[in-house]
Design an enzyme around this catalytic site. Structure first.
Site, PDB file in Angstrom:
ATOM      1  N   ASP B  60       0.855  -1.179   0.000  1.00 20.74           N
ATOM      2  CA  ASP B  60       0.000   0.000   0.000  1.00 20.74           C
ATOM      3  C   ASP B  60       0.894   1.234   0.000  1.00 20.74           C
ATOM      4  O   ASP B  60       2.105   1.153   0.157  1.00 20.74           O
ATOM      5  CB  ASP B  60      -1.054  -0.038   1.113  1.00 20.74           C
ATOM      6  N   ASP B 232      -7.057  -7.644   1.324  1.00 17.59           N
ATOM      7  CA  ASP B 232      -5.994  -7.788   2.311  1.00 17.59           C
ATOM      8  C   ASP B 232      -6.651  -7.534   3.643  1.00 17.59           C
ATOM      9  O   ASP B 232      -7.607  -6.753   3.731  1.00 17.59           O
ATOM     10  CB  ASP B 232      -4.882  -6.749   2.114  1.00 17.59           C
TER      11      ASP B 232
END
Lengths: 332, 332
Positions: B60, B232
């Site tokens: 990320d 996720d």
């Protein structure tokens, strides 16, 4: 023996220990008695089933932990009264009780309850601990459980005359194996080595000889050369949790900045693929970032190092290559 | 994707993740940038080599962590000025910088830097975060590294009109995949599900659709039914460290006294031999005794549960057995 104090070798599972090639682990009577309880473990089918470890287990008697962990101990000829380090509750451990707990755990090898004096202590204290150990020894034997081996323990502190007396007394009893206790309790290597050297030859050669709580690879090699067969030690697992790896070139402190950019395994000589795949730089990162994987990889590494050490010890004895082995580990 | 924030999925190694069948893990730009440094990881050959993980990695962008972890943030059109949560040093993250860090890490999928508003926030704050995200999106794309995929992120809080506007804006840009961000930031399931339901159909179907930070098995099944492809979530690993195991019969809290004498695996339906060999009574003991093996076994169990869930999701879609799957997991 890897040390699995609370019924688990810290950070690794039984499948890991199997993969490392161990066939015997040590666990702890005192700890398992207090938590979760030896009665519970017995109802679970014994410690082998409880920790999913079908290979052999040896338990120490709890004597050492009563001395080192609990509050307000009171030793009498009957046994030891003490307060649990977990909840302060009053407990009583005697030779009969220790053997009963070890029978409930269902381990393969039980250890006799002894009195392990601290270091330093006066000679009078060493004498008293040894004499109590001797008075308790036959009671341990009398309480032995069917199908369970029991080892006797030689005490006597750092005093040659006491060690000789204790070795003669304990060796005269029908134990299945004999241990040298009361070492690795804070004394220096310079004091420990002579104790091992003059005590080991005084215990029978036809049964297992076990040096309790030792040690670094050098200490083990010295003890083997004195005739010792068995060892347990927290060092490989405890040092691992303190970011230290054993290698043939010495101990590697993984938070040392020298590893910051080291793009290869810490130990080039390692033959354990599960840890060798990780670089020193990554290991250092894991420890600096407080990641639990660091302690696990280090534990696997150190146990693999010790497993290989003991295999090489057996091989060297068989092949007559002891000198080469000593040379190989001279910096370990 | 198992979450490996600091370049490691807590308590498990890459060999474990391989054994569990995962082919993609998530790691974190913010954390690795601050420690050990993306430049160091680049010199080590990239994050794959650093963590010994040859399969795919998504990172990320660091935007969420800047918002949630750091002190004294100052967002301008240029980027975000903030102080490191590790040492208080001043840092500056911009779309270009985030993509540069992710290129240094050498991951397969990078995420565009966005502004993820907290929940609750005013609609004005949600608008401002969305508009900043939109202004940054083309700058992320312009900075993309050769050979690295980049996903755009849809924002808009819990507001249907903003989500529609954001989905249209981000979808119009040549990203390699699209994510729904700004969910699982503290809002209830009742608020989260509608956001997923009306946003997912508004992003392209010919590229991967990724719902960030979600969730429990029920949340994942709901999102898949809305058209989401990728997830996720820290839940399987974090819940494991908080002694909670996912099962088809609901979550099992391992320190609950009901497990004290349970002489069988917690999850009879588990097909993962490495954790099924341990009984619930043993697991409870490990957690009660603060033994690190407890968190590890629980983590392996939960990751195996999620790995199987996603495999069964793919199978059910292929075979047209979605209803049976929903039924199977109705209590999970």
């Amino acid at each position: 023996m890897p040390v699995g104090t609370q019924g688990t070798v810290k950070t690794v599972g039984s499948e890991d220990l199997e993969g490392l090639g161990f066939e015997l682990v040590l666990s702890n009577t005192y700890h398992l008695w207090l938590r979760p309880g030896s009665d519970l473990i017995q109802r679970q089918g014994g410690l082998h089933k409880f920790m999913s470890w079908p290979s052999a287990i040896l338990t120490d008697s709890g004597g050492f932990q009563v001395m080192s962990l609990s509050d307000r101990r009171e030793i009498t000829d009957e046994g030891v009264k003490f307060k649990s380090h977990l909840d302060g509750s009053e407990k009583f451990l005697s030779p009969e009780k220790s053997i009963q707990i070890q029978a409930e755990l269902g381990v393969d090898i039980s250890m006799a309850l002894d009195v392990c004096p601290p270091y330093p202590c006066t000679k009078e204290e060493a004498v008293a601990a040894m004499q109590q150990t001797h008075r308790w020894a036959p009671r341990n034997l009398a309480a032995r459980a069917e199908g369970q081996s029991i080892f006797g323990i030689v005490q006597g502190g750092v005093h040659e005359d006491l060690r000789a007396e204790s070795a003669a007394t304990i060796s005269s009893m029908p134990f299945d194996g004999f241990a040298i206790g009361g070492v690795s309790v804070g004394e220096s290597t310079e004091l420990q080595y002579p104790v091992v050297k003059y005590t080991a030859p005084l215990i029978p050669t036809d049964k297992a000889r076990y040096l309790m709580g030792v040690g670094h690879p050098q200490d083990i090699l010295h003890a083997v050369s004195c005739g010792i067969d068995m060892f347990d030690c927290v060092l490989p697992t405890r040092m691992a949790r303190h970011h230290t790896l054993y290698t043939l070139h010495g101990r590697a402190n993984m938070i040392n900045s020298k590893w910051t950019e080291h793009n290869g395994p810490v130990d080039e000589d390692s033959v354990f693929p599960q840890t060798k795949r990780y670089t020193a730089a990554y290991m250092r990162h894991l420890f600096k970032a407080n990641e639990p994987l660091g302690a696990r990889i280090a534990t696997l590494h150190n146990l693999a190092f010790y497993s290989r050490l003991m295999k090489e010890v057996r091989d060297a004895i068989e092949r007559g290559t002891w000198k080469e082995l000593i040379k190989r580990y001279e910096n370990a």
